[in-house]
Design a protein around this motif. Structure first.
Motif, PDB file in Angstrom:
ATOM      1  N   MET A   1      -9.544  -3.902  -0.903  1.00 33.83           N
ATOM      2  CA  MET A   1     -10.548  -2.893  -0.610  1.00 33.83           C
ATOM      3  C   MET A   1      -9.974  -1.531  -0.983  1.00 33.83           C
ATOM      4  O   MET A   1      -8.935  -1.132  -0.458  1.00 33.83           O
ATOM      5  N   ASN A   2     -10.628  -0.851  -1.905  1.00 31.80           N
ATOM      6  CA  ASN A   2     -10.089   0.395  -2.445  1.00 31.80           C
ATOM      7  C   ASN A   2     -11.157   1.478  -2.406  1.00 31.80           C
ATOM      8  O   ASN A   2     -12.171   1.380  -3.092  1.00 31.80           O
ATOM      9  N   TRP A   3     -10.934   2.514  -1.607  1.00 31.98           N
ATOM     10  CA  TRP A   3     -11.862   3.640  -1.520  1.00 31.98           C
ATOM     11  C   TRP A   3     -11.155   4.906  -1.967  1.00 31.98           C
ATOM     12  O   TRP A   3     -10.062   5.222  -1.496  1.00 31.98           O
ATOM     13  N   ASN A  33      -5.811  -6.162   1.718  1.00 26.44           N
ATOM     14  CA  ASN A  33      -5.310  -4.943   1.081  1.00 26.44           C
ATOM     15  C   ASN A  33      -6.308  -3.812   1.309  1.00 26.44           C
ATOM     16  O   ASN A  33      -7.508  -3.984   1.098  1.00 26.44           O
ATOM     17  N   LEU A  34      -5.803  -2.665   1.722  1.00 25.59           N
ATOM     18  CA  LEU A  34      -6.672  -1.519   1.989  1.00 25.59           C
ATOM     19  C   LEU A  34      -6.043  -0.253   1.427  1.00 25.59           C
ATOM     20  O   LEU A  34      -4.876   0.040   1.677  1.00 25.59           O
ATOM     21  N   SER A  35      -6.830   0.487   0.646  1.00 23.49           N
ATOM     22  CA  SER A  35      -6.371   1.745   0.063  1.00 23.49           C
ATOM     23  C   SER A  35      -7.406   2.825   0.338  1.00 23.49           C
ATOM     24  O   SER A  35      -8.576   2.679  -0.018  1.00 23.49           O
ATOM     25  N   LYS A 105      -2.015  -6.996   4.480  1.00 22.02           N
ATOM     26  CA  LYS A 105      -0.684  -7.114   3.892  1.00 22.02           C
ATOM     27  C   LYS A 105      -0.205  -5.816   3.247  1.00 22.02           C
ATOM     28  O   LYS A 105       0.993  -5.540   3.228  1.00 22.02           O
ATOM     29  N   SER A 106      -1.130  -5.046   2.684  1.00 23.30           N
ATOM     30  CA  SER A 106      -0.734  -3.783   2.064  1.00 23.30           C
ATOM     31  C   SER A 106      -1.677  -2.677   2.497  1.00 23.30           C
ATOM     32  O   SER A 106      -2.886  -2.888   2.636  1.00 23.30           O
ATOM     33  N   LEU A 107      -1.107  -1.491   2.701  1.00 24.88           N
ATOM     34  CA  LEU A 107      -1.873  -0.358   3.201  1.00 24.88           C
ATOM     35  C   LEU A 107      -1.441   0.907   2.468  1.00 24.88           C
ATOM     36  O   LEU A 107      -0.272   1.286   2.500  1.00 24.88           O
ATOM     37  N   CYS A 108      -2.391   1.543   1.783  1.00 29.56           N
ATOM     38  CA  CYS A 108      -2.127   2.805   1.087  1.00 29.56           C
ATOM     39  C   CYS A 108      -3.007   3.882   1.714  1.00 29.56           C
ATOM     40  O   CYS A 108      -4.233   3.748   1.723  1.00 29.56           O
TER      41      CYS A 108
END
Length: 212
Positions: A1-3, A33-35, A105-108
């Protein structure tokens, strides 16, 4: 998921997704995954893409559910969280949203999350210190990229017309980021710190530094 956004944070999108997850809780486990990043390269306080005084009633159910999560987790500063959520603070909502993702698992995260409230790290620290109280332990979180897009600090010096906000990063507490260094599953931590004095004081046996 990329915003990604530039000057206007996607508050409406987040609130609508929050509502969807509350109605269909089985979906949250699929988010790994979230950005959440802005594309601007300047120290500009973002605005909301919603006129809250007109639409607050429409999202009352979302505010109530997010506030309930904070109350169940027994935050010492629950009133501060409640005020932020009732005031449609995207950063507070995003932190509660992240806490609903058991398999992340990943956070930006954008630099403004630290600048405006520091809610994600407050959420993580409380979750680690209060296990079992409606919050996850973030046991799947392997990668954190925090402040990748931080603008040059020289802009504050070069532009005399810019006012330093109350929540400028330099005013944050030294222990603000402690929680990130205690996540047992973390393998990569990209973070921008104004100083490392607090980090030097930490003993390796008390953190996950040895495996990062």
């Amino acid at each position: 998921m990329n915003w990604t956004w530039k000057y206007t944070v996607p508050l409406r999108k987040l609130l609508l997704l929050f509502r969807t997850f509350f109605k269909r809780p089985g979906l949250v486990s699929s988010v790994q995954n979230l950005s959440l990043l802005s594309s601007t390269l300047s120290w500009i306080c973002p605005t909301r893409n919603i006129i809250w005084r007109r639409e607050s009633a429409r999202f009352k159910d979302v505010v109530d559910k997010a506030t309930y999560i904070i109350q169940c987790a027994q935050f010492d500063d629950a009133e501060d969280w409640k005020e932020a959520l009732e005031g449609a603070d995207l950063y507070a909502f995003a932190a509660v949203f992240i806490a609903q993702l058991p398999n992340i698992k990943s956070l930006c995260l954008d630099y403004s999350f630290v600048w405006l409230g520091g809610y994600p790290e407050r959420m993580v620290t409380h979750a680690l210190h209060s296990p079992g109280l409606a919050l996850p332990a973030f046991k799947s979180l392997q990668l954190i990229d925090y402040w990748r897009n931080v603008p040059s600090m020289e802009e504050w010096v070069q532009d005399s017309n810019m006012d330093i906000p109350d929540e400028f990063p330099g005013s944050n507490k030294n222990d603000q980021f402690d929680g990130w260094f205690h996540l047992s599953s973390l393998q990569h931590l990209g973070i921008w710190l104004l100083n490392i004095s607090r980090l030097k004081d930490m003993k390796k046996r008390e953190t996950n530094l040895g495996r990062l």
